[in-house]
Design a protein around this motif. Structure first.
Motif, PDB file in Angstrom:
ATOM      1  N   TYR A  25     -12.815  12.555  -4.031  1.00  0.00           N
ATOM      2  CA  TYR A  25     -14.043  11.779  -4.269  1.00  0.00           C
ATOM      3  C   TYR A  25     -13.958  10.986  -5.585  1.00  0.00           C
ATOM      4  CZ  TYR A  25     -18.906  10.851  -5.609  1.00  0.00           C
ATOM      5  OH  TYR A  25     -20.070  10.241  -6.031  1.00  0.00           O
TER       6      TYR A  25
ATOM      7  N   TRP B 276      -6.661   2.352  -1.252  1.00  0.00           N
ATOM      8  CA  TRP B 276      -7.314   3.492  -0.610  1.00  0.00           C
ATOM      9  C   TRP B 276      -6.458   4.031   0.546  1.00  0.00           C
ATOM     10  CZ3 TRP B 276     -10.100   7.355  -1.561  1.00  0.00           C
ATOM     11  CH2 TRP B 276     -10.743   8.076  -0.559  1.00  0.00           C
ATOM     12  N   ASN B 277      -5.800   3.107   1.306  1.00  0.00           N
ATOM     13  CA  ASN B 277      -4.873   3.561   2.361  1.00  0.00           C
ATOM     14  C   ASN B 277      -3.782   4.451   1.769  1.00  0.00           C
ATOM     15  OD1 ASN B 277      -6.275   2.019   4.188  1.00  0.00           O
ATOM     16  ND2 ASN B 277      -4.842   0.300   4.159  1.00  0.00           N
TER      17      ASN B 277
ATOM     18  N   VAL C 150     -10.906   3.931  -7.567  1.00  0.00           N
ATOM     19  CA  VAL C 150     -10.391   2.802  -6.766  1.00  0.00           C
ATOM     20  C   VAL C 150     -11.485   1.749  -6.605  1.00  0.00           C
ATOM     21  CG1 VAL C 150      -9.558   2.145  -4.465  1.00  0.00           C
ATOM     22  CG2 VAL C 150      -8.664   4.207  -5.564  1.00  0.00           C
ATOM     23  N   GLU C 151     -12.732   2.187  -6.368  1.00  0.00           N
ATOM     24  CA  GLU C 151     -13.875   1.271  -6.213  1.00  0.00           C
ATOM     25  C   GLU C 151     -14.176   0.523  -7.515  1.00  0.00           C
ATOM     26  OE1 GLU C 151     -16.103   0.467  -3.555  1.00  0.00           O
ATOM     27  OE2 GLU C 151     -14.470   1.331  -2.368  1.00  0.00           O
TER      28      GLU C 151
ATOM     29  N   VAL D 233      -3.936   6.150  -1.035  1.00  0.00           N
ATOM     30  CA  VAL D 233      -4.525   7.399  -1.545  1.00  0.00           C
ATOM     31  C   VAL D 233      -4.740   8.401  -0.409  1.00  0.00           C
ATOM     32  CG1 VAL D 233      -6.643   8.404  -2.526  1.00  0.00           C
ATOM     33  CG2 VAL D 233      -5.602   6.408  -3.601  1.00  0.00           C
ATOM     34  N   VAL D 234      -5.246   7.928   0.741  1.00  0.00           N
ATOM     35  CA  VAL D 234      -5.510   8.814   1.885  1.00  0.00           C
ATOM     36  C   VAL D 234      -4.198   9.452   2.371  1.00  0.00           C
ATOM     37  CG1 VAL D 234      -6.257   8.894   4.303  1.00  0.00           C
ATOM     38  CG2 VAL D 234      -7.640   7.685   2.618  1.00  0.00           C
TER      39      VAL D 234
ATOM     40  N   GLN E 296      -2.894   1.009  -9.222  1.00  0.00           N
ATOM     41  CA  GLN E 296      -3.643  -0.026  -8.489  1.00  0.00           C
ATOM     42  C   GLN E 296      -3.415  -1.412  -9.093  1.00  0.00           C
ATOM     43  OE1 GLN E 296      -7.678   1.083  -7.698  1.00  0.00           O
ATOM     44  NE2 GLN E 296      -8.195  -0.823  -6.669  1.00  0.00           N
TER      45      GLN E 296
ATOM     46  N   LYS F   4      -8.501  -2.802  -3.502  1.00  0.00           N
ATOM     47  CA  LYS F   4      -8.988  -1.445  -3.186  1.00  0.00           C
ATOM     48  C   LYS F   4      -8.665  -1.028  -1.745  1.00  0.00           C
ATOM     49  CE  LYS F   4     -13.821  -2.717  -2.208  1.00  0.00           C
ATOM     50  NZ  LYS F   4     -15.191  -2.624  -2.703  1.00  0.00           N
TER      51      LYS F   4
ATOM     52  N   ASN G 209       1.331   7.904  -5.855  1.00  0.00           N
ATOM     53  CA  ASN G 209       0.282   8.935  -5.983  1.00  0.00           C
ATOM     54  C   ASN G 209       0.799  10.323  -5.631  1.00  0.00           C
ATOM     55  OD1 ASN G 209      -2.398   7.944  -6.866  1.00  0.00           O
ATOM     56  ND2 ASN G 209      -2.121   6.473  -5.224  1.00  0.00           N
TER      57      ASN G 209
ATOM     58  N   TRP H  69     -11.602   8.119  -5.220  1.00  0.00           N
ATOM     59  CA  TRP H  69     -12.263   7.010  -4.503  1.00  0.00           C
ATOM     60  C   TRP H  69     -13.126   6.193  -5.468  1.00  0.00           C
ATOM     61  CZ3 TRP H  69     -17.653   6.523  -3.827  1.00  0.00           C
ATOM     62  CH2 TRP H  69     -18.052   5.425  -3.045  1.00  0.00           C
TER      63      TRP H  69
ATOM     64  N   TRP I  59       0.819  -1.218   0.000  1.00  0.00           N
ATOM     65  CA  TRP I  59       0.000   0.000   0.000  1.00  0.00           C
ATOM     66  C   TRP I  59       0.852   1.266   0.000  1.00  0.00           C
ATOM     67  CZ3 TRP I  59       0.174   3.842   3.610  1.00  0.00           C
ATOM     68  CH2 TRP I  59       0.734   3.541   4.853  1.00  0.00           C
TER      69      TRP I  59
END
Length: 450
Positions: A85, A269-270, A91-92, A272-273, A253, A265, A48, A88, A41
């Motif tokens: 957003y 997502w970790n 990623v989903e 990306v945050v 990804q 994902k 990113n 996200w 991750w």
């Protein structure tokens, strides 16, 4: 006799399919995006950061000065929220079909808009973004090297053309471009991510150290209303360019391992945050403090406004060079993937090292040549920012989401996506106008290869 012949033909069908699948797997194992799926991750985090925090951060104080305090703060915050957003959403959507991964932006486009239309909608925009970023980074790298040279030897040095500095910067890529995939450039990317945080910190701390300038003015700089409006549009493009990491997010990804129990994902997502927290730490202090200290006299690259202390500005410019080396590679990798896919799948070349060596060198030479020919840094940012980054970053993921998931009319998801689409469209239409005007104004006094 006839029956035996038919049986033989039927028994050949599975073996032909197996052969085709085997060949497809061999090609996938060779292509840069799908060849290595062992990333963690934190790879996603620094890839990113490297993709997102580009040289665009250095033009944010200039953008703020042209937007004005109120609109500037609102647009910066809105962009951060909207792009987080839409990121996200991507990623989903990477694994929304069970057992299938959309490893490339255009594959997701094909799922949303159909086999042919999806390619035509996504590929041109993605190529404009990625090739555009690489060209702009060639210019940035060259100009930052030139700035280091000019600062280090002020009086006793012969002046050297920007062209030669761009060539020096390009020479690094003629070597690095032969690293095969995303995981192999993770070291370069990590160094680049650290550098981006470093030079952003230098930019705002040196601004605080310099203190608010005596003749500082916060009004709009342009004397005419039309000039103010055009500058506002250009600044929108600068902001769009600063949030341009979405073009490579699915490709990043794709390097993370995935199973039905542990889909990619989660780790993505970790990453990306963490990346977005770093983005906020880089962008907001630079934009707000830079604009506060220099007002509307700030240059389109804040490091030019900060001339002292010399050693610190030299260090910051070197950090920029190292960072754009990493960024160039991150944006070039999906382009290499597209070029190599076409050569191997459509034109049926054999997947060899020689093919990769020739195709990648041609690409680096092309971006170098365009950068040397048109080095209008600020105008290019504004133009590319609106024209290509706004769709792929602000609203294309929303359109795909609506096409695939079909949320109920006037539900929260439906409304949110439509708001993003409308704001993104406005950004796409308005910002290239200002950018193009700036390019025309600068081109009037520009001589080729000077």
């Amino acid at each position: 006799m006839g029956v035996e012949g038919t049986t033989d033909e039927n028994s050949n069908i599975p073996s032909n399919i197996d052969k085709r699948l085997q060949k497809q797997k061999e090609i996938d194992d060779w292509l840069p995006i799908t060849s290595s799926r062992t990333a963690k991750w934190w790879y996603a985090a620094f890839h990113n950061v490297t993709a997102m925090v580009g040289a665009g951060v250095l033009s944010l104080p200039y953008a703020m000065a042209n937007l004005g305090w109120g609109p500037g703060v609102v647009i910066l915050l809105l962009s951060w929220v909207i792009t987080l957003y839409t990121l996200w959403q991507m990623v989903e959507m990477h694994e929304m079909v069970p057992g299938k991964r959309f490893d490339r932006y255009h594959e997701l486009g094909q799922q949303a808009f159909g086999e042919k239309l999806g390619l035509w909608i996504v590929v041109p925009q993605q190529l404009i973004c990625e090739v555009g970023v690489d060209i702009v980074y060639m210019v940035t790298g060259g100009k930052s090297l030139q700035k280091v040279h000019n600062l280090v030897c002020k009086n006793n040095c012969k002046s050297i053309k920007t062209t030669y500095f761009i060539m020096i910067f390009a020479s690094v890529h003629f070597v690095l471009s032969h690293l095969p995939n995303f995981n192999s450039i993770s070291g370069v990317s990590l160094a680049a991510a650290i550098m981006s945080l470093s030079y952003s910190t230098i930019a705002w701390t040196a601004s605080i150290h310099k203190g608010v300038q005596p003749e500082v003015e916060y009004g709009y700089k342009a004397s005419s209303t039309s000039g103010t409006v055009f500058n506002f549009f250009t600044a929108l493009g600068h902001v769009a360019f600063a949030y341009a990491g979405h073009n490579v997010v699915l490709e990043i990804q794709a390097t993370i391992p995935s199973t039905p129990e542990k889909p990619s994902k989660g780790p993505m997502w970790n990453g990306v945050v963490v990346a977005y927290i770093v983005v906020a730490l880089c962008y907001f202090p630079v934009a707000l403090i830079g604009c506060y200290v220099f007002g509307n006299n700030v240059e389109d690259n804040i490091l030019i406004s900060l001339e002292k202390p010399t050693w610190l500005i030299v260090a910051a410019n070197l950090f920029v060079v190292i960072h754009v080396i990493g960024s160039y590679q991150i944006y070039a990798m999906p382009v290499f993937d597209m070029i190599e896919s076409v050569l191997v799948k459509k034109l049926h070349f054999r997947p060899t090292i020689t093919l990769r060596f020739i195709s990648r060198n041609i690409y680096v030479a092309f971006t170098m040549f365009v950068a040397i020919t048109f080095p209008f840094f600020g105008g290019l940012l504004g133009f590319f920012g609106g024209f290509a980054f706004a769709p792929t970053t602000y609203f294309l993921p929303c359109i795909m989401w609506l096409a695939i998931y079909k949320p109920k009319k006037f539900s929260l998801s439906w409304c949110t996506n439509w708001i993003c689409i409308i704001l993104g469209l406005l950004l796409m239409i308005l910002s290239p106008i200002g950018g193009l005007r700036n390019i025309i104004l600068q081109a009037k006094t520009y001589t080729f290869y000077s």
